[in-house]
Motif scaffolding. Structure first.
Motif, mmCIF file in Angstrom:
data_model
loop_
_atom_site.group_PDB
_atom_site.id
_atom_site.type_symbol
_atom_site.label_atom_id
_atom_site.label_comp_id
_atom_site.label_asym_id
_atom_site.label_seq_id
_atom_site.Cartn_x
_atom_site.Cartn_y
_atom_site.Cartn_z
ATOM 1 N N GLY A 115 0.939 -1.098 -0.047
ATOM 2 C CA GLY A 115 0.022 -0.156 -0.239
ATOM 3 C C GLY A 115 0.773 1.325 -0.202
ATOM 4 N N LEU A 116 1.993 1.347 0.954
ATOM 5 C CA LEU A 116 2.901 2.300 0.797
ATOM 6 C C LEU A 116 3.462 2.691 -0.440
ATOM 7 C CD1 LEU A 116 4.276 4.564 2.406
ATOM 8 C CD2 LEU A 116 5.882 2.800 3.167
ATOM 9 N N ALA A 117 4.019 1.538 -1.021
ATOM 10 C CA ALA A 117 4.572 1.496 -2.369
ATOM 11 C C ALA A 117 3.751 2.187 -3.533
ATOM 12 C CB ALA A 117 5.086 -0.020 -2.800
ATOM 13 N N GLU A 118 2.375 1.910 -3.504
ATOM 14 C CA GLU A 118 1.415 2.291 -4.481
ATOM 15 C C GLU A 118 1.361 3.596 -4.179
ATOM 16 O OE1 GLU A 118 -1.952 -0.203 -3.823
ATOM 17 O OE2 GLU A 118 -0.920 -1.875 -4.884
ATOM 18 N N GLN A 119 1.133 4.427 -2.998
ATOM 19 C CA GLN A 119 1.194 5.603 -2.650
ATOM 20 C C GLN A 119 2.080 6.605 -2.984
ATOM 21 O OE1 GLN A 119 -1.065 7.012 0.555
ATOM 22 N NE2 GLN A 119 -2.184 4.883 0.904
ATOM 23 N N LEU B 29 7.045 4.001 -5.121
ATOM 24 C CA LEU B 29 8.440 3.131 -5.054
ATOM 25 C C LEU B 29 8.112 1.641 -4.977
ATOM 26 C CD1 LEU B 29 10.035 5.624 -2.468
ATOM 27 C CD2 LEU B 29 10.778 5.533 -4.585
ATOM 28 N N SER B 30 9.090 0.935 -5.139
ATOM 29 C CA SER B 30 9.025 -0.379 -5.249
ATOM 30 C C SER B 30 8.963 -1.017 -3.740
ATOM 31 C CB SER B 30 10.115 -1.206 -5.872
ATOM 32 O OG SER B 30 11.237 -1.249 -5.341
ATOM 33 N N VAL B 31 8.207 -2.248 -3.559
ATOM 34 C CA VAL B 31 7.973 -2.890 -2.244
ATOM 35 C C VAL B 31 9.406 -3.399 -1.939
ATOM 36 C CG1 VAL B 31 7.277 -4.717 -1.045
ATOM 37 C CG2 VAL B 31 5.557 -3.605 -2.710
ATOM 38 N N PRO B 32 10.436 -4.154 -2.692
ATOM 39 C CA PRO B 32 11.509 -4.526 -2.233
ATOM 40 C C PRO B 32 12.473 -3.440 -1.748
ATOM 41 C CG PRO B 32 10.879 -5.549 -4.248
ATOM 42 C CD PRO B 32 9.976 -4.522 -4.132
#
Length: 195
Positions: free
Chosen positions: A37-41, A44-47
């Motif tokens: 969710g943070l990555a989408e907002q 930036l990428s999850v990794p």
């Protein structure tokens, strides 16, 4: 210092503010947000965010600005020092919490920084007042400074006097009653922190 030493190890040896990764992770979790969710907002990428939270990667200022925006905080949240008012509570400058028309007086003893894990209050309960059964997440610790208080935790009943304390899991139903003729003054410390 070895050039192969991970950033997390280096950061733990350096003086100064806590690592940015822990602050990001704590804020994200407090908001109930997943890494995805943070990555989408913030775009930036999850990794990459996972590495940032473990202090294995350092975000650029642009990336940190995006992360801060997604988490609803200012950049200074991650890089600034806490203000004195967030750390030290002065006795001559109390902060009272007002809950509608409640006759109970709540005075905040804990600091005001957003990521605090616990709350501490000085509570004054007038004579004759009884609370309805309630429960919440986390632990509760009560210490009586003055008066006597009847407390029910689950099916157990306790009669507390000045100098007595109770420490319990607040997920169990609890209630209290001041059956005496004087105000009860008590310190309450609990987790998680109140908003």
């Amino acid at each position: 210092m070895s050039s192969s030493m991970p950033l997390a190890s280096v950061a733990s040896e350096l003086p100064g503010p806590p690592p940015i990764g822990a602050a990001i992770r704590d804020r994200r979790r407090r908001l109930g947000m997943t890494l995805k969710g943070l990555a989408e907002q913030c775009g930036l990428s999850v990794p990459f965010l996972s590495q940032v939270e473990r202090d294995l990667a350092m975000p650029s200022l642009v990336s940190l600005t995006s992360i801060a925006g997604a988490l609803g905080v200012d950049m200074s949240y991650f890089v600034g020092s806490p203000q004195q008012s967030q750390i030290v509570r002065r006795g001559d400058d109390p902060e009272h919490l007002h809950l509608g028309g409640s006759p109970v007086v709540y005075e905040r003893l804990s600091g005001r920084h957003e990521e605090r894990k616990m709350e501490a209050l000085l509570i004054t309960v007038p004579p004759g007042l009884a609370s309805p059964p309630t429960h919440r997440e986390g632990e509760g610790f009560w210490y009586l400074l003055q008066g006597e208080l009847d407390v029910w935790i689950g099916q157990e009943h306790f009669h507390l006097r000045a100098g007595d304390s109770a420490h319990f899991d607040q997920r169990h139903s609890y209630r209290m009653r001041n059956g005496g003729e004087v105000d009860v003054r008590m310190i309450w410390v609990g987790t998680p922190a109140l908003l």
